[in-house]
Design an enzyme around this catalytic site. Structure first.
Site, PDB file in Angstrom:
ATOM      1  N   SER A 157       0.815  -1.218   0.000  1.00 16.81           N
ATOM      2  CA  SER A 157       0.000   0.000   0.000  1.00 16.81           C
ATOM      3  C   SER A 157       0.846   1.265   0.000  1.00 16.81           C
ATOM      4  CB  SER A 157      -0.911  -0.004   1.233  1.00 16.81           C
ATOM      5  OG  SER A 157      -0.127  -0.232   2.390  1.00 16.81           O
ATOM      6  N   THR A 189      -1.243   2.876   4.384  1.00 17.70           N
ATOM      7  CA  THR A 189      -0.330   4.004   4.356  1.00 17.70           C
ATOM      8  C   THR A 189       0.795   3.612   5.287  1.00 17.70           C
ATOM      9  OG1 THR A 189      -2.269   5.444   4.335  1.00 17.70           O
ATOM     10  CG2 THR A 189      -0.212   6.477   4.996  1.00 17.70           C
ATOM     11  N   THR A 215       1.871   6.778   0.835  1.00 18.52           N
ATOM     12  CA  THR A 215       0.879   5.765   0.461  1.00 18.52           C
ATOM     13  C   THR A 215       0.680   5.704  -1.046  1.00 18.52           C
ATOM     14  OG1 THR A 215      -1.394   5.012   0.889  1.00 18.52           O
ATOM     15  CG2 THR A 215      -1.095   7.356   0.559  1.00 18.52           C
ATOM     16  N   ARG A 220      -7.475  10.730  -7.503  1.00 17.32           N
ATOM     17  CA  ARG A 220      -7.999  10.744  -6.129  1.00 17.32           C
ATOM     18  C   ARG A 220      -6.860  10.954  -5.121  1.00 17.32           C
ATOM     19  NH1 ARG A 220      -6.771   7.420  -1.382  1.00 17.32           N
ATOM     20  NH2 ARG A 220      -8.588   7.402  -0.042  1.00 17.32           N
ATOM     21  N   THR A 237      -4.043   6.035   9.231  1.00 15.17           N
ATOM     22  CA  THR A 237      -3.974   5.060   8.141  1.00 15.17           C
ATOM     23  C   THR A 237      -5.381   4.511   7.938  1.00 15.17           C
ATOM     24  OG1 THR A 237      -3.513   3.233   9.633  1.00 15.17           O
ATOM     25  CG2 THR A 237      -1.617   4.355   8.701  1.00 15.17           C
ATOM     26  N   GLY A 238      -5.636   4.001   6.748  1.00 14.56           N
ATOM     27  CA  GLY A 238      -6.956   3.448   6.472  1.00 14.56           C
ATOM     28  C   GLY A 238      -7.738   4.362   5.561  1.00 14.56           C
TER      29      GLY A 238
HETATM   30  N1  GLY Z   1      -5.002   6.588   4.173  1.00 10.27           N
HETATM   31  C1  GLY Z   1      -4.579   6.437   2.855  1.00 10.27           C
HETATM   32  C2  GLY Z   1      -5.571   6.766   1.836  1.00 10.27           C
HETATM   33  O1  GLY Z   1      -6.763   6.811   2.095  1.00 10.27           O
HETATM   34  O2  GLY Z   1      -5.183   6.990   0.717  1.00 10.27           O
END
Ligand code: GLY
Length: 309
Positions: free
Chosen positions: A47, A167, A185, A195, A218-219
């Site tokens: 990721s 991330t 990330t 995006r 993260t997430g």
């Molecule tokens: N937390 C990383 C993302 O949503 O891209």
């Protein structure tokens, strides 16, 4: 204050180096950049950086940011294609430009100008998984017109192979009692091109203030953007809340989100006393993170707290 380093599970390739640097007296930004560069180059971390998943078009777009908790100077890059170390490009934005964030073609132009290392970030395994998704999901008519197709509809059906949007995040309190944060990330697999997640958005994906503390997420970045989660945690500490209460307050803000993408989010926070807290909301399984404190022989893995939203 005792030095401290907090990084998430994705930080595994870089945590040892970053901890050794902090132990030897390096500044937080140097330790963070060195740690994150190792994560970005490690293709087992799916990721971040070279191992990262591509967007809907099969192109890897990387995001990264850093913030200096003394000056609030920050550097961020978003949707950067073709470079190995977005964290170093982000740092160069902070140190060489009168700007805080560059995206897309501008970020790539700047990376070229500073002679950042180039890379083909679509590794064969990512290409294979993306192609399989493409064959299974995109109709023969759309394939003929590709890429001139309606990506909005495809984006709704896209399944993140990791469901992670993960991330890597690094938070440090260094020998000079200065607090810094950095993140990197590849964002959500099969994301709409362009995006940006929370990572390059200072205040959402990370924030640092040497007087109080730092936070990083993260997430599901969409959640942290909407609630301004990292900035909120540090601001709640400034307003007098303890580290633990500040994180609770930020989780309470997340409970107000309605609609949109609501999945897993992990909040990492440290304060100026060298305390820390890591909490996952909407966890699938038991997430863990790395903690190193001054005097520790080596970083150790700890389970994150898990809280239901
Ligand atoms: N937390 C990383 C993302 O949503 O891209």
């Amino acid at each position: 204050m005792a030095r401290i380093l907090v990084t998430n599970g994705e930080g595994t390739p870089g945590v040892g180096t970053a901890a050794r640097m902090l132990a030897a007296g390096s500044g937080g930004l140097d330790a963070i950049e060195a740690g994150i560069r190792l994560v970005e180059a490690d293709t087992t971390i799916r990721s971040v950086g070279r191992g990262g998943w591509p967007n809907l078009l099969g192109e890897v777009e990387l995001d990264a940011a850093m913030i200096d908790g003394n000056s609030f100077r920050s550097g961020a890059v978003g949707a950067l294609k073709g470079y190995l170390h977005p964290i170093s490009v982000a740092r160069a934005v902070m140190e060489r430009l009168p700007h805080e964030m560059l995206v897309g073609e501008g970020a790539a132009r700047f990376a070229n100008e500073i002679e950042a290392e180039t890379a083909d970030n679509l590794i064969p395994d990512s290409e294979r998984v993306w192609r399989q998704w493409f064959e299974e999901t995109v109709s023969p008519t759309e394939r003929e017109r590709w890429p001139e197709v309606d990506l909005t509809a495809l984006c709704q059906q896209a399944i993140d192979p990791e469901k992670g949007m993960d991330t890597t995040v690094f938070l440090t309190l260094d020998a000079k009692s200065e607090i810094m944060a950095g993140v990197s990330t590849s964002g959500w697999a099969w994301k709409y091109p362009g995006r940006l997640g929370d990572s390059p958005i200072i205040g959402a994906g990370c924030y640092a203030d040497t007087r109080y503390g730092a936070a990083a997420c993260t997430g599901t970045g969409e959640m942290a953007i909407r609630a301004g989660t990292s900035r909120a945690i540090v601001l709640y500490m400034k307003m007098g809340l303890s580290l633990a209460a500040a994180v609770d307050e930020a989780i309470d803000d997340l409970r107000r989100l309605r609609g949109g993408l609501i999945q897993r989010l992990t909040l990492h926070a440290i304060d100026c006393d060298g305390d820390h807290r890591v909490v996952t909301v909407n966890a699938e399984g038991q997430p863990s993170y790395w903690l190193w404190r001054e005097g520790d022989e080596a970083p150790r893995a700890e389970p994150a707290e898990v809280v239901a939203l």
